[in-house]
Design an enzyme around this catalytic site. Structure first.
Site, PDB file in Angstrom:
ATOM      1  N   ASP A  44       0.845  -1.204   0.000  1.00 46.39           N
ATOM      2  CA  ASP A  44       0.000   0.000   0.000  1.00 46.39           C
ATOM      3  C   ASP A  44       0.878   1.251   0.000  1.00 46.39           C
ATOM      4  OD1 ASP A  44       0.857  -0.153   2.617  1.00 46.39           O
ATOM      5  OD2 ASP A  44      -1.137   0.019   3.519  1.00 46.39           O
ATOM      6  N   SER A  45       2.206   1.059   0.012  1.00 47.50           N
ATOM      7  CA  SER A  45       3.139   2.169  -0.235  1.00 47.50           C
ATOM      8  C   SER A  45       2.887   2.780  -1.614  1.00 47.50           C
ATOM      9  CB  SER A  45       4.587   1.692  -0.124  1.00 47.50           C
ATOM     10  OG  SER A  45       4.803   0.555  -0.929  1.00 47.50           O
ATOM     11  N   ASP A  83      -1.045  -6.135  -0.327  1.00 54.45           N
ATOM     12  CA  ASP A  83      -1.376  -5.525   0.965  1.00 54.45           C
ATOM     13  C   ASP A  83      -2.874  -5.330   1.133  1.00 54.45           C
ATOM     14  OD1 ASP A  83       0.566  -4.999   2.869  1.00 54.45           O
ATOM     15  OD2 ASP A  83       1.278  -3.176   1.876  1.00 54.45           O
ATOM     16  N   LYS A 113      -1.075  -9.423   2.801  1.00 54.23           N
ATOM     17  CA  LYS A 113      -0.310  -8.960   3.969  1.00 54.23           C
ATOM     18  C   LYS A 113      -1.170  -7.980   4.742  1.00 54.23           C
ATOM     19  CE  LYS A 113       3.317  -5.918   3.766  1.00 54.23           C
ATOM     20  NZ  LYS A 113       2.744  -4.788   4.558  1.00 54.23           N
ATOM     21  N   GLU A 115      -1.184  -5.538   8.624  1.00 58.27           N
ATOM     22  CA  GLU A 115      -0.344  -4.971   9.677  1.00 58.27           C
ATOM     23  C   GLU A 115      -0.943  -5.243  11.052  1.00 58.27           C
ATOM     24  OE1 GLU A 115       0.260  -0.798   8.874  1.00 58.27           O
ATOM     25  OE2 GLU A 115       1.095  -1.193   6.882  1.00 58.27           O
ATOM     26  N   GLU A 182       9.576  -4.152  10.292  1.00 59.89           N
ATOM     27  CA  GLU A 182       9.973  -2.856   9.711  1.00 59.89           C
ATOM     28  C   GLU A 182      10.509  -1.912  10.777  1.00 59.89           C
ATOM     29  OE1 GLU A 182       7.168  -1.060   7.028  1.00 59.89           O
ATOM     30  OE2 GLU A 182       8.311   0.813   6.916  1.00 59.89           O
TER      31      GLU A 182
HETATM   32  O1  KIV Z   1       3.594  -1.101   1.624  1.00 59.65           O
HETATM   33  C1  KIV Z   1       4.775  -1.475   1.611  1.00 59.65           C
HETATM   34  O2  KIV Z   1       5.543  -1.196   0.681  1.00 59.65           O
HETATM   35  C2  KIV Z   1       5.250  -2.256   2.746  1.00 59.65           C
HETATM   36  C3  KIV Z   1       6.714  -2.544   2.810  1.00 59.65           C
HETATM   37  C4  KIV Z   1       7.458  -1.322   3.163  1.00 59.65           C
HETATM   38  C5  KIV Z   1       7.025  -3.672   3.710  1.00 59.65           C
HETATM   39  O3  KIV Z   1       4.486  -2.609   3.584  1.00 59.65           O
END
Ligand code: KIV
Length: 275
Positions: A44-45, A83, A113, A115, A182
């Site tokens: 989600d970056s 994510d 993924k 969090e 992280e």
């Molecule tokens: O969203 C993302 O890119 C991440 C990584 C930094 C692990 O969660």
């Protein structure tokens, strides 16, 4: 050979390092797949790097599905982890299950993924029970940036370090096949890595994790809004791109591009009939 959760487990058992990068589009994913990366995270970056938001809070399920499916189309052997965006799983176990299912069916993910530690273990269990592999994410979890009060290294006090260890064991117990660590001290990441039977994937967590992940624009020098301490620039693609853009502008402006070798021909007798 296609990378799967088994690749992750076998790498942990054999002590072989796992490699991950983020990607958000077809052509980048294809290059990474050809280079032999184990897994791509459609992180989600993308809210920061692709959409220009200040944080990941505004990223939607539709964003993740759109970019996930594009990455999946570019991969053959690479595992694709997508994510779960902010508030797509925190609200309830039911929401988590429905949204993880959408990321698999519409976003073409091989795994999702999310969090958090003990607080999201019910969600991890329900999603894994449904046959969807879950990668957990602990430490500096960007969706909680407002709760953290900024991008800070996590787990530095005794209490915080013990909480991280407990959360890592909890997500493993709930069924996660791997966990991203992280921005935590390297020695704490090493302790967690030794305690877990699932692989740890570090980002700003030292080199004793079982694998590493970086945001691809960071490692290629393509993103200058914020450069984390841990982000090594493996190539200065950002400068190369700017030089190429400037060269293009110059050549078009002065008329040297397109040159004859870039143009298509037409027979003279056809041409004569046009005058
Ligand atoms: O969203 C993302 O890119 C991440 C990584 C930094 C692990 O969660």
């Amino acid at each position: 050979m296609k990378n799967t959760v088994r690749t992750f487990q076998m790498a942990k058992e054999k002590g072989e390092k796992l490699t991950m990068l983020t990607a958000y589009d077809y052509s980048t994913a294809k290059l990474m797949d050809e280079a032999g990366i184990n897994a791509i995270l459609v992180g989600d970056s993308l809210g920061n790097t692709m959409l220009g938001y200040e944080d990941t809070i505004s990223v939607t399920m539709e964003d993740m599905i759109h970019h996930g499916a594009a990455v999946a189309r570019g991969t053959t052997n690479t595992m694709v982890v997508v994510d779960m965006p902010f508030m797509s799983y925190q609200t309830s176990v039911y929401d988590a299950l429905v949204n993880a299912g959408r990321l698999m069916k519409e976003g073409r993910a091989n795994a999702v993924k999310l969090e958090g530690g003990a607080s999201v273990c019910e969600q991890i269990k329900a999603i894994t029970d449904a046959g969807i592999p879950v990668m957990a994410h602990l430490g500096l979890t960007p969706q909680s940036i407002n709760a953290f009060g900024g991008n800070r290294v996590q787990g530095k006090s005794e209490e915080a370090a013990k909480q991280l260890i407990a959360d890592a064991l909890a997500v493993q117990e709930a069924g996660a096949f791997a966990v991203v660590l992280e921005c935590i001290p390297a020695k704490l990441a090493a302790i967690i890595t030794k305690k877990l039977s699932i692989p740890t994937i570090g980002i700003g967590a030292g080199n004793e994790c079982d694998g590493q992940i970086l945001v691809y624009q960071d490692m290629l020098g393509m993103f200058s809004d914020y450069i984390p301490k841990f982000a090594k620039k493996f190539a200065d693609v950002g400068t190369m791109m700017k030089t190429a853009f400037a060269d293009y502008i110059k050549e078009v402006s002065e008329g040297s591009y397109p040159a004859p070798e870039h143009t298509f021909k037409i027979d003279d007798d056809v041409l004569d009939k046009l005058y």
